[in-house]
Design a protein around this motif. Structure first.
Motif, PDB file in Angstrom:
ATOM      1  N   GLU A   1      49.243  24.706  -1.283  1.00 29.32           N
ATOM      2  CA  GLU A   1      48.035  24.350  -2.034  1.00 29.32           C
ATOM      3  C   GLU A   1      48.365  24.251  -3.523  1.00 29.32           C
ATOM      4  N   ALA A   2      49.203  25.163  -3.994  1.00 32.04           N
ATOM      5  CA  ALA A   2      49.610  25.133  -5.403  1.00 32.04           C
ATOM      6  C   ALA A   2      50.456  23.898  -5.687  1.00 32.04           C
ATOM      7  N   LYS A   3      51.294  23.523  -4.738  1.00 31.74           N
ATOM      8  CA  LYS A   3      52.140  22.346  -4.929  1.00 31.74           C
ATOM      9  C   LYS A   3      51.298  21.074  -4.970  1.00 31.74           C
ATOM     10  N   VAL A   4      50.275  21.018  -4.128  1.00 32.57           N
ATOM     11  CA  VAL A   4      49.374  19.865  -4.148  1.00 32.57           C
ATOM     12  C   VAL A   4      48.612  19.822  -5.471  1.00 32.57           C
ATOM     13  N   ALA A   5      48.179  20.986  -5.955  1.00 28.52           N
ATOM     14  CA  ALA A   5      47.477  21.040  -7.244  1.00 28.52           C
ATOM     15  C   ALA A   5      48.392  20.549  -8.366  1.00 28.52           C
ATOM     16  N   LEU A   6      49.659  20.946  -8.329  1.00 30.22           N
ATOM     17  CA  LEU A   6      50.646  20.485  -9.312  1.00 30.22           C
ATOM     18  C   LEU A   6      50.824  18.975  -9.217  1.00 30.22           C
ATOM     19  N   ALA A   7      51.023  18.472  -8.011  1.00 32.19           N
ATOM     20  CA  ALA A   7      51.239  17.034  -7.810  1.00 32.19           C
ATOM     21  C   ALA A   7      50.029  16.230  -8.268  1.00 32.19           C
ATOM     22  N   ASN A   8      48.819  16.700  -7.947  1.00 29.62           N
ATOM     23  CA  ASN A   8      47.605  15.986  -8.340  1.00 29.62           C
ATOM     24  C   ASN A   8      47.440  15.961  -9.855  1.00 29.62           C
ATOM     25  N   ALA A   9      47.638  17.118 -10.495  1.00 28.05           N
ATOM     26  CA  ALA A   9      47.431  17.199 -11.940  1.00 28.05           C
ATOM     27  C   ALA A   9      48.470  16.380 -12.701  1.00 28.05           C
ATOM     28  N   ALA A  10      49.725  16.492 -12.296  1.00 28.96           N
ATOM     29  CA  ALA A  10      50.790  15.755 -12.986  1.00 28.96           C
ATOM     30  C   ALA A  10      50.642  14.251 -12.793  1.00 28.96           C
ATOM     31  N   THR A  11      50.293  13.839 -11.569  1.00 29.07           N
ATOM     32  CA  THR A  11      50.150  12.409 -11.285  1.00 29.07           C
ATOM     33  C   THR A  11      48.929  11.825 -11.979  1.00 29.07           C
ATOM     34  N   ALA A  12      47.826  12.578 -11.990  1.00 29.28           N
ATOM     35  CA  ALA A  12      46.614  12.094 -12.658  1.00 29.28           C
ATOM     36  C   ALA A  12      46.852  11.908 -14.150  1.00 29.28           C
ATOM     37  N   MET A  13      47.614  12.795 -14.761  1.00 30.89           N
ATOM     38  CA  MET A  13      47.879  12.701 -16.192  1.00 30.89           C
ATOM     39  C   MET A  13      48.644  11.424 -16.525  1.00 30.89           C
ATOM     40  N   LEU A  14      49.596  11.057 -15.689  1.00 30.14           N
ATOM     41  CA  LEU A  14      50.433   9.885 -15.948  1.00 30.14           C
ATOM     42  C   LEU A  14      49.828   8.592 -15.408  1.00 30.14           C
ATOM     43  N   HIS A  15      49.319   8.632 -14.174  1.00 29.95           N
ATOM     44  CA  HIS A  15      48.894   7.402 -13.501  1.00 29.95           C
ATOM     45  C   HIS A  15      47.386   7.293 -13.292  1.00 29.95           C
ATOM     46  N   GLY A  16      46.640   8.368 -13.588  1.00 31.70           N
ATOM     47  CA  GLY A  16      45.193   8.319 -13.414  1.00 31.70           C
ATOM     48  C   GLY A  16      44.724   9.073 -12.176  1.00 31.70           C
ATOM     49  N   GLU A  17      43.452   9.477 -12.211  1.00 27.95           N
ATOM     50  CA  GLU A  17      42.872  10.261 -11.118  1.00 27.95           C
ATOM     51  C   GLU A  17      42.904   9.513  -9.792  1.00 27.95           C
ATOM     52  N   GLU A  18      42.612   8.220  -9.830  1.00 27.28           N
ATOM     53  CA  GLU A  18      42.563   7.445  -8.588  1.00 27.28           C
ATOM     54  C   GLU A  18      43.930   7.393  -7.915  1.00 27.28           C
ATOM     55  N   ALA A  19      44.980   7.207  -8.706  1.00 29.24           N
ATOM     56  CA  ALA A  19      46.330   7.168  -8.141  1.00 29.24           C
ATOM     57  C   ALA A  19      46.689   8.506  -7.511  1.00 29.24           C
ATOM     58  N   ALA A  20      46.276   9.606  -8.137  1.00 31.32           N
ATOM     59  CA  ALA A  20      46.556  10.930  -7.591  1.00 31.32           C
ATOM     60  C   ALA A  20      45.822  11.143  -6.270  1.00 31.32           C
ATOM     61  N   ARG A  21      44.535  10.748  -6.226  1.00 37.83           N
ATOM     62  CA  ARG A  21      43.758  10.894  -4.981  1.00 37.83           C
ATOM     63  C   ARG A  21      44.350  10.052  -3.863  1.00 37.83           C
ATOM     64  N   THR A  22      44.746   8.827  -4.199  1.00 32.36           N
ATOM     65  CA  THR A  22      45.327   7.941  -3.184  1.00 32.36           C
ATOM     66  C   THR A  22      46.636   8.513  -2.641  1.00 32.36           C
ATOM     67  N   ALA A  23      47.474   9.042  -3.541  1.00 37.05           N
ATOM     68  CA  ALA A  23      48.748   9.624  -3.116  1.00 37.05           C
ATOM     69  C   ALA A  23      48.518  10.827  -2.210  1.00 37.05           C
ATOM     70  N   GLU A  24      47.577  11.690  -2.587  1.00 32.59           N
ATOM     71  CA  GLU A  24      47.299  12.864  -1.760  1.00 32.59           C
ATOM     72  C   GLU A  24      46.784  12.458  -0.386  1.00 32.59           C
TER      73      GLU A  24
END
Length: 410
Positions: free
Chosen positions: A301-324
């Motif tokens: 869960e922590a790793k997903v939180a890290l991946a979502n936050a880091a990806t959203a910062m660089l590529h945007g919230e939508e890209a992070a949600r799609t990747a997850e």
């Protein structure tokens, strides 16, 4: 030490500080009001990679604490080459190559920094991006050496790691590269004059270069400047941050897909999750502390939180949600048995050749390597050219057009 300024407290509690020149004076300066600070980035490729991300985040932290960051693009120094941490000279780039690289790299900085901010009086106060070619290109080299050269001694330059280690390894160090530290020192002095810049930030390998700039400005202008470096960011296994078997983790989306970027963070080793959350996300420390308490499978869960936050910062919230969601569906298909075969692997992953054999896509290692040589093997849609590539949990392995499988967590 206990810092008074919000800037140094923020950097300290998040793990960015390794060394500082006169930390007490820098702390007092930052406590009195906004400080202008810079980090330099050479434009050797169309994108920076994740190894530069801690420096980008340092500039972001400066702005979050109310200070003014400068991104210095090395349009001039890229033509020379920083020998720090390098065993070989870099290839020469044309002016057009360098300009195109800078334009591409700027897109990443626009995701992390606010270039359009204004103060209460409506004056520009946001981050700025400058190019050292603006002042290095017009210089007459002999004039520069006569003006700046006397403030450097060969004896001292030979003691810096960037020079000493290259020579100890018996790797060539060109006279062109040897001049890099002089030019970087000149950059700091020039930014102090032009922009009122008082602080240079950088990785620990830049300590000698930063000190040179501070001393040059003091000797030539009587200016008091400061330096602050970050520790070398390594992974739990001692590896260099951002170096993977599949190659560099690029920051530009046209160099590495948002999904692959998300997967890079999702595959962080358990022992690195807390550190990376502090360094590479804006999650508050209380939230991070709770995520660090997770154990066993729950740490995912922590790793997903890290991946979502880091990806959203660089590529945007939508890209992070799609990747997850893409990763979740892949795992769900694998867990359900579906049409996709699976192979289990720990956090360290599994070699692509072994994965192909275990999934039944190749009858032998030799056949697997032949498929790689023929361009038939893909990881998460990206063609694999290295038989030593690693497939980590969450990765989709493809052999040809019809054979697909998943790497799942052991």
């Amino acid at each position: 030490m206990a810092f008074e300024s919000s800037l140094l407290r923020l950097l300290d509690e998040r793990g960015y500080i390794h060394q500082a020149t006169d930390g007490a004076a820098l702390d007092a300066l930052a406590a009195r009001g906004p400080v202008t600070g810079y980090i330099g980035f050479d434009a050797t490729a169309p994108s920076l990679h994740v190894g530069s991300l801690v420096q980008i985040m340092m500039l972001r932290r400066m702005q979050q604490a109310g200070h003014r960051p400068i991104v210095l693009m090395g349009g001039g120094t890229t033509k020379v080459g920083d020998p720090s941490g390098k065993d070989e000279s870099r290839k020469m780039l044309t002016d057009a190559d360098i300009d195109a690289n800078i334009a591409s790299i700027r897109k990443v900085f626009e995701r992390f920094l606010d270039f359009g901010a204004k103060d209460a009086q409506g004056r520009p106060s946001g981050a700025i991006l400058v190019n050292n070619a603006d002042w290095l290109e017009p210089l007459h080299y002999i004039e520069l050496l006569r003006t700046v050269g006397p403030h450097f001694t060969i004896n001292r330059m030979m003691t810096f790691d960037s020079v000493r280690l290259r020579l100890e390894r018996e790797q060539p160090l060109t006279f062109l590269e040897f001049n890099y530290m002089i030019l970087q020192a000149y950059d700091f002095r020039e930014l102090a004059r032009r922009e009122g810049c008082r602080l240079q930030l950088g990785g620990s390998d830049q300590w000698g270069n930063i000190v040179n700039g501070i001393e040059l400005a003091r000797r030539m202008d009587g200016a008091e400047l400061f330096g602050l470096t970050t520790p070398l960011i390594t992974t739990a296994d001692g590896g260099k941050m951002g170096k993977t078997a599949r190659g560099a983790i690029w920051l530009n989306a046209d160099q590495l897909s948002p999904y692959d970027y998300w997967q890079f963070w999702r595959n962080t080793a358990d022992a690195d999750v807390g550190k990376f959350l502090r360094l590479f996300t804006d999650l508050d420390l209380q939230t991070i502390a709770k995520l660090e308490e997770l154990e066993g499978q729950a740490i995912n869960e922590a790793k997903v939180a890290l991946a979502n936050a880091a990806t959203a910062m660089l590529h945007g919230e939508e890209a992070a949600r799609t990747a997850e969601e893409t990763a979740r569906k892949a795992f769900a298909e694998g867990a359900a048995g579906g049409d996709l075969p699976t192979v289990a692997a720990g956090d360290e992953g599994i070699g692509i050749v072994a994965a192909l054999v275990a999934l039944g896509f190749a009858a032998s290692n030799k056949e697997a390597r032949r498929g790689i040589d023929q361009g038939a093997v893909r990881l998460d849609g990206e063609k694999v050219g290295d038989p030593h590539a690693i497939a980590r949990p969450g990765a989709r392995v493809s052999f040809g057009a019809k054979k697909h499988g998943l790497v799942v967590a052991a």
